[in-house]
Design an enzyme around this catalytic site. Structure first.
Site, PDB file in Angstrom:
ATOM      1  N   ASN A  53       0.988  -0.766  -0.077  1.00  0.00           N
ATOM      2  CA  ASN A  53      -0.045   0.111   0.802  1.00  0.00           C
ATOM      3  C   ASN A  53       1.097   1.086   0.594  1.00  0.00           C
ATOM      4  O   ASN A  53       0.003   2.538  -0.486  1.00  0.00           O
ATOM      5  CB  ASN A  53      -0.459  -0.267   1.139  1.00  0.00           C
ATOM      6  N   ALA A  73       3.331   5.606   3.229  1.00  0.00           N
ATOM      7  CA  ALA A  73       3.377   4.562   4.786  1.00  0.00           C
ATOM      8  C   ALA A  73       2.026   4.280   4.618  1.00  0.00           C
ATOM      9  O   ALA A  73       0.079   5.185   4.097  1.00  0.00           O
ATOM     10  CB  ALA A  73       3.479   5.552   6.111  1.00  0.00           C
ATOM     11  N   ASP A  74       1.853   3.234   5.349  1.00  0.00           N
ATOM     12  CA  ASP A  74       0.231   2.483   5.010  1.00  0.00           C
ATOM     13  C   ASP A  74       0.529   1.435   7.312  1.00  0.00           C
ATOM     14  O   ASP A  74       2.091   0.826   6.858  1.00  0.00           O
ATOM     15  CB  ASP A  74       0.229   1.497   4.497  1.00  0.00           C
ATOM     16  N   THR A  75       0.019   1.718   8.171  1.00  0.00           N
ATOM     17  CA  THR A  75       0.029   1.196   8.479  1.00  0.00           C
ATOM     18  C   THR A  75      -1.137   0.320   9.303  1.00  0.00           C
ATOM     19  O   THR A  75      -2.459   0.291   8.936  1.00  0.00           O
ATOM     20  CB  THR A  75      -0.327   2.391  10.581  1.00  0.00           C
ATOM     21  N   GLY A 110       4.526   0.021   7.163  1.00  0.00           N
ATOM     22  CA  GLY A 110       5.361   0.184   5.909  1.00  0.00           C
ATOM     23  C   GLY A 110       5.605   1.291   5.140  1.00  0.00           C
ATOM     24  O   GLY A 110       4.284   2.525   5.418  1.00  0.00           O
TER      25      GLY A 110
END
Length: 220
Positions: A53, A73-75, A110
């Site tokens: 993502n 970013a992706d959480t 990420g």
């Protein structure tokens, strides 16, 4: 004349938490939100999912602003390696917190720091996944209701945010506190310094000593 390809940092996120964390580093940045559809599959491998993502967001913004440095970013939250994404409604949010009650889960973020398309500079792709562990208190229905009165769980993976109301839900955490918020500032600061996007200096301490688990360091 200033070469913007070397000085501009674009944050590919609408998250107010990520904007706040990046601002604490005192690095100049702009926000350009990538209108992509994130991959959200409860059966996905969480590390691969957040990196995928983040890469989708970075690629879209790189195409709009070639030569600029892009931060995306992706959480997500995972329990027993099953992904807990943003809940669809309060009923699902309550179910998520009941699943997390009294247990330890992992927060994955990420991060992509990319530069592409500069006429005279090589493309760069720096990608990283940070993990932190979070242990919840035992939560009853009354506590969950009190927590929802303080925090909107619907825009947060796992139906919670660590920065508000944590005294109601949190027992302890291990790893980067800023990562649990959505952006691992400590790792990011090192990368930005290496790219000359952030001057040398102390990184702001983002933690909560009351809940930090230091047992692993004491055992060394």
């Amino acid at each position: 004349m200033v070469d913007k390809s070397k000085t501009t940092l674009l944050l590919a996120s609408a998250s107010p938490r990520r904007k706040e964390l990046l601002a604490r580093l005192r690095v100049k940045f702009e926000v350009l939100v990538a209108p992509i559809t994130e991959h959200e599959d409860v059966n996905a491998e969480p590390r691969a999912m957040v990196l995928h993502n983040a890469a989708l967001k970075a690629a879209w913004v790189c195409a709009q602003r070639p030569g600029a440095w892009i931060l995306s970013a992706d959480t997500t939250v995972a329990l027993d390696n099953q992904v807990l994404n943003k809940p669809a409604d309060l009923a699902e949010a309550r179910t998520m917190l009941k699943r997390l009650s009294g247990r330890t889960h992992t927060v994955y973020t990420g991060v992509c720091l990319w530069r592409k398309g500069a006429p005279s500079l090589p493309d760069r792709e720096i990608s990283h996944c940070e993990t932190s562990e979070v242990t919840f208190r035992k939560l009853d229905d009354e506590t969950i209701t009190r927590y929802f009165a303080l925090v909107n769980p619907l825009d947060k993976a796992g139906a919670y945010g660590i920065q508000e109301g944590r005294e109601l839900i949190l027992q302890k955490y291990r790893g980067s506190f800023s990562n649990i918020m959505g952006l691992p500032v400590e790792w990011l600061a090192g990368q930005l310094r290496g790219l000359a996007l952030l001057p040398a200096g102390e990184v702001p301490i983002i933690e909560d000593s009351l809940f930090r688990d230091n047992s692993h360091t004491a055992a060394r």
